[in-house]
Motif scaffolding. Structure first.
Motif, PDB file in Angstrom:
ATOM      1  N   ASP A 126      26.696  37.177  38.766  1.00  0.00           N
ATOM      2  CA  ASP A 126      27.904  36.475  38.346  1.00  0.00           C
ATOM      3  C   ASP A 126      29.053  36.845  39.293  1.00  0.00           C
ATOM      4  N   LYS A 127      29.053  36.227  40.463  1.00  0.00           N
ATOM      5  CA  LYS A 127      30.052  36.545  41.475  1.00  0.00           C
ATOM      6  C   LYS A 127      31.448  36.101  41.054  1.00  0.00           C
ATOM      7  N   SER A 128      31.537  35.037  40.283  1.00  0.00           N
ATOM      8  CA  SER A 128      32.851  34.577  39.813  1.00  0.00           C
ATOM      9  C   SER A 128      33.509  35.626  38.925  1.00  0.00           C
ATOM     10  N   ALA A 129      32.732  36.212  38.025  1.00  0.00           N
ATOM     11  CA  ALA A 129      33.274  37.261  37.158  1.00  0.00           C
ATOM     12  C   ALA A 129      33.677  38.473  37.997  1.00  0.00           C
ATOM     13  N   ALA A 130      32.860  38.817  38.975  1.00  0.00           N
ATOM     14  CA  ALA A 130      33.184  39.944  39.852  1.00  0.00           C
ATOM     15  C   ALA A 130      34.513  39.689  40.559  1.00  0.00           C
ATOM     16  N   LEU A 131      34.683  38.493  41.058  1.00  0.00           N
ATOM     17  CA  LEU A 131      35.919  38.129  41.734  1.00  0.00           C
ATOM     18  C   LEU A 131      37.107  38.204  40.767  1.00  0.00           C
ATOM     19  N   ASN A 132      36.907  37.782  39.529  1.00  0.00           N
ATOM     20  CA  ASN A 132      37.977  37.842  38.530  1.00  0.00           C
ATOM     21  C   ASN A 132      38.423  39.284  38.276  1.00  0.00           C
ATOM     22  N   TYR A 133      37.478  40.211  38.209  1.00  0.00           N
ATOM     23  CA  TYR A 133      37.836  41.620  38.005  1.00  0.00           C
ATOM     24  C   TYR A 133      38.658  42.155  39.184  1.00  0.00           C
ATOM     25  N   LEU A 134      38.260  41.771  40.386  1.00  0.00           N
ATOM     26  CA  LEU A 134      39.000  42.227  41.565  1.00  0.00           C
ATOM     27  C   LEU A 134      40.392  41.606  41.610  1.00  0.00           C
ATOM     28  N   GLU A 135      40.486  40.351  41.211  1.00  0.00           N
ATOM     29  CA  GLU A 135      41.796  39.699  41.169  1.00  0.00           C
ATOM     30  C   GLU A 135      42.687  40.340  40.108  1.00  0.00           C
ATOM     31  N   ALA A 136      42.093  40.833  39.017  1.00  0.00           N
ATOM     32  CA  ALA A 136      42.865  41.529  37.978  1.00  0.00           C
ATOM     33  C   ALA A 136      43.489  42.807  38.541  1.00  0.00           C
ATOM     34  N   ILE A 137      42.749  43.507  39.377  1.00  0.00           N
ATOM     35  CA  ILE A 137      43.293  44.711  40.010  1.00  0.00           C
ATOM     36  C   ILE A 137      44.499  44.333  40.860  1.00  0.00           C
ATOM     37  N   GLN A 138      44.328  43.305  41.676  1.00  0.00           N
ATOM     38  CA  GLN A 138      45.398  42.886  42.571  1.00  0.00           C
ATOM     39  C   GLN A 138      46.637  42.461  41.776  1.00  0.00           C
ATOM     40  N   ALA A 139      46.436  41.777  40.662  1.00  0.00           N
ATOM     41  CA  ALA A 139      47.563  41.298  39.858  1.00  0.00           C
ATOM     42  C   ALA A 139      48.240  42.429  39.073  1.00  0.00           C
ATOM     43  N   GLN A 140      47.442  43.324  38.511  1.00  0.00           N
ATOM     44  CA  GLN A 140      47.985  44.353  37.627  1.00  0.00           C
ATOM     45  C   GLN A 140      48.446  45.618  38.348  1.00  0.00           C
TER      46      GLN A 140
END
Length: 181
Positions: free
Chosen positions: A24-38
């Motif tokens: 699930d690469k989309s979910a993986a990308l979402n977690y990384l984007e959460a780091i960048q945002a938060q």
């Protein structure tokens, strides 16, 4: 401002890894984007952005991956190994799309600009030879690999020099034994 305890960042990184392992690469990308945002101020941000680029490239989204790498290259404080990796991974993103000339430029910038990082330099030399072969420039690929052997034999890890030497041997024409009188 990122917290002094970066456990949340580590958790997001691990969730991204688990998601990718599950396909699930989309979910993986979402977690990384959460780091960048938060946590926009975290010192881990360059590594997170590099990882986003890898995922995007593996998802066939090379243009977006290259945008991530270009962002890294525009931050002067991240000069050094992070820049070397961003250059290299930009080249890989182009290679994934068979854009060999573009890839060649980024691989060359990696080994010319960051020769002090022997591991990334060796990776860049080998990848550049592949890009040159993709462009039909076998002689240039041989010259690049020969230069890599000359420049890195004593500095680069053996596990990286072995494939460089093997590729060079594969590309060089066999030398016929000289006739004896």
């Amino acid at each position: 401002v990122y917290p002094t305890d970066d456990a949340a960042i580590v958790s997001y990184m691990r969730l991204a890894s688990v998601s990718e392992q599950r396909g699930d690469k989309s979910a993986a990308l979402n977690y990384l984007e959460a780091i960048q945002a938060q946590f926009p101020g975290t010192p881990k941000l360059p590594a997170v952005i590099l990882r986003q680029g890898e995922l995007l490239s593996s998802m066939g989204r090379g243009e977006e991956a290259r945008e991530k790498y270009q962002y890294i290259l525009r931050v002067p404080n991240w000069r050094g190994i992070i820049h070397a990796r961003a250059l290299f991974q930009t080249g890989e993103a182009y290679m994934a799309e068979s854009k060999y000339a573009e890839a060649h430029g980024f691989f060359e910038r990696t080994f010319l600009g960051y020769s002090q990082f022997s591991e990334w330099c060796a990776r860049a030399y080998l990848a550049d030879a592949e890009a040159l072969l993709g462009m039909g420039a076998k002689a240039d690929a041989i010259a690049t690999l020969t230069e890599a052997v000359e420049m890195l034999s004593e500095a680069a890890p053996a596990e990286l020099m072995t494939p460089i030497q093997a590729k060079l041997k594969e590309l060089q024409p066999a030398v016929a034994p000289s006739p004896q009188s």
